[in-house]
Design a protein around this motif. Structure first.
Motif, PDB file in Angstrom:
ATOM      1  N   ARG A 179       0.653  -1.337   0.027  1.00  0.00           N
ATOM      2  CA  ARG A 179       0.166   0.183   0.008  1.00  0.00           C
ATOM      3  C   ARG A 179       0.860   1.184  -0.095  1.00  0.00           C
ATOM      4  O   ARG A 179       0.554   2.185  -0.725  1.00  0.00           O
ATOM      5  CB  ARG A 179      -0.995   0.072   1.386  1.00  0.00           C
ATOM      6  CG  ARG A 179      -2.068  -1.161   1.093  1.00  0.00           C
ATOM      7  CD  ARG A 179      -3.056  -1.004   2.312  1.00  0.00           C
ATOM      8  NE  ARG A 179      -3.583   0.287   2.277  1.00  0.00           N
ATOM      9  CZ  ARG A 179      -4.512   0.452   3.233  1.00  0.00           C
ATOM     10  NH1 ARG A 179      -4.918  -0.371   4.373  1.00  0.00           N
ATOM     11  NH2 ARG A 179      -4.908   1.817   3.547  1.00  0.00           N
ATOM     12  N   GLU A 213      -0.124   5.015  -0.642  1.00  0.00           N
ATOM     13  CA  GLU A 213      -1.144   5.004   0.680  1.00  0.00           C
ATOM     14  C   GLU A 213      -0.714   5.042   1.774  1.00  0.00           C
ATOM     15  O   GLU A 213       0.498   4.438   1.929  1.00  0.00           O
ATOM     16  CB  GLU A 213      -1.996   3.836   0.494  1.00  0.00           C
ATOM     17  CG  GLU A 213      -3.013   3.854  -0.781  1.00  0.00           C
ATOM     18  CD  GLU A 213      -4.157   2.624  -0.732  1.00  0.00           C
ATOM     19  OE1 GLU A 213      -4.625   2.457   0.354  1.00  0.00           O
ATOM     20  OE2 GLU A 213      -3.958   2.145  -1.703  1.00  0.00           O
ATOM     21  N   SER A 230      -9.639   7.080   1.308  1.00  0.00           N
ATOM     22  CA  SER A 230      -8.992   6.556   0.177  1.00  0.00           C
ATOM     23  C   SER A 230      -9.371   7.356  -1.166  1.00  0.00           C
ATOM     24  O   SER A 230     -10.335   8.124  -1.306  1.00  0.00           O
ATOM     25  CB  SER A 230      -9.074   5.020  -0.335  1.00  0.00           C
ATOM     26  OG  SER A 230     -10.568   4.876  -0.673  1.00  0.00           O
ATOM     27  N   ASN A 231      -8.598   7.273  -2.345  1.00  0.00           N
ATOM     28  CA  ASN A 231      -8.967   7.867  -3.579  1.00  0.00           C
ATOM     29  C   ASN A 231     -10.318   7.640  -3.990  1.00  0.00           C
ATOM     30  O   ASN A 231     -11.079   8.573  -4.539  1.00  0.00           O
ATOM     31  CB  ASN A 231      -7.839   7.689  -4.529  1.00  0.00           C
ATOM     32  CG  ASN A 231      -6.772   8.563  -4.307  1.00  0.00           C
ATOM     33  OD1 ASN A 231      -6.559   9.325  -3.590  1.00  0.00           O
ATOM     34  ND2 ASN A 231      -5.510   8.001  -5.015  1.00  0.00           N
ATOM     35  N   ARG A 255       0.435  12.172   1.571  1.00  0.00           N
ATOM     36  CA  ARG A 255      -0.991  12.273   2.335  1.00  0.00           C
ATOM     37  C   ARG A 255      -0.875  12.455   3.621  1.00  0.00           C
ATOM     38  O   ARG A 255      -1.827  13.157   4.221  1.00  0.00           O
ATOM     39  CB  ARG A 255      -1.819  11.209   1.652  1.00  0.00           C
ATOM     40  CG  ARG A 255      -2.134  10.957   0.214  1.00  0.00           C
ATOM     41  CD  ARG A 255      -2.661   9.541  -0.136  1.00  0.00           C
ATOM     42  NE  ARG A 255      -4.156   9.432   0.444  1.00  0.00           N
ATOM     43  CZ  ARG A 255      -5.036   9.863  -0.422  1.00  0.00           C
ATOM     44  NH1 ARG A 255      -5.053  10.071  -1.630  1.00  0.00           N
ATOM     45  NH2 ARG A 255      -6.148   9.576  -0.202  1.00  0.00           N
TER      46      ARG A 255
END
Length: 217
Positions: A117, A122, A172-173, A203
């Protein structure tokens, strides 16, 4: 193939992590370091995608190594992996640009998933660390951080601010796309512009800025 550098002063821990990650078909351990002062040279030599970083090391600790590594571009993603967690260490690591903070009691399969991830962009935080971050209490620098964070967010467009707040909520996106009725590609473009405007590099730092501004979600 995701290239990983393992940094830990315990040879047995390094061997165990290498065995766990080596069992995943899409991950290759390209190097190992026993101290933070070895990291820059190994990163330059092996070009890892992810650095798995311990905190407590004898000469240069993992937090200082992370700060030095992330200050230079381009830099690999850093996941801090440690046996303990304290607010100061968590926040210092994340503000330095670490993409994750995990405890060493994480199950092997979850560690592999976390590496994947992070390599995909992420952020990863253990549940205990997430609770700490959400419960982060004010200290002497809170007011200055709040004013600075609000100033940064005020420079965003309305849509960018909506995306930033959603990132701050851990979305999340794909979740942001569904929530704000836009494509995933558009969300990614907004995130990239937010990072550029705020002078941030991942992020997690967007989420921290949102938290500092007093917008936990």
């Amino acid at each position: 193939m995701i290239r990983v550098l393992i940094v830990d002063d315990d040879a047995l821990v390094r061997a165990g992590l290498a065995m766990i990650l080596g069992g995943a078909g899409d991950i290759a351990v390209v190097g190992e370091a026993a101290d933070g002062d070895e990291v820059p040279g190994l990163v330059a030599r092996h070009r890892p995608d992810v650095v798995l970083m311990d905190i407590r090391m004898p000469r240069v600790d993992g937090l200082a190594a992370t700060e030095r590594l992330r200050a230079a571009a381009p830099a690999p993603e850093v996941v801090v992996l440690t046996t303990f967690h304290a607010d100061a260490q968590v926040l210092r690591a994340l503000r330095a640009g670490a993409a994750g903070f995990l405890l060493k009691d994480i199950p092997p399969a979850d560690l592999v998933t976390a590496i994947r991830r992070v390599a995909a962009g992420e952020p990863i935080l253990s549940p205990a660390v997430t609770r700490q971050l959400i419960a982060h209490v004010a200290d002497d620098g809170a007011r200055a951080r709040r004013e600075r964070a609000r100033g940064l967010l005020s420079g965003l467009s309305d849509r960018e601010r909506e995306v930033a707040l959603a990132v701050g909520r851990g979305r999340s996106n794909a979740e942001i796309a569904a929530e704000l009725y836009m494509s995933v590609a558009t969300v990614k473009a907004h995130v990239s512009r937010i990072l550029a405007k705020l002078g941030l590099n991942n992020r997690v730092q967007i989420a921290l800025t949102v938290q500092d501004a007093g917008h936990p979600g």
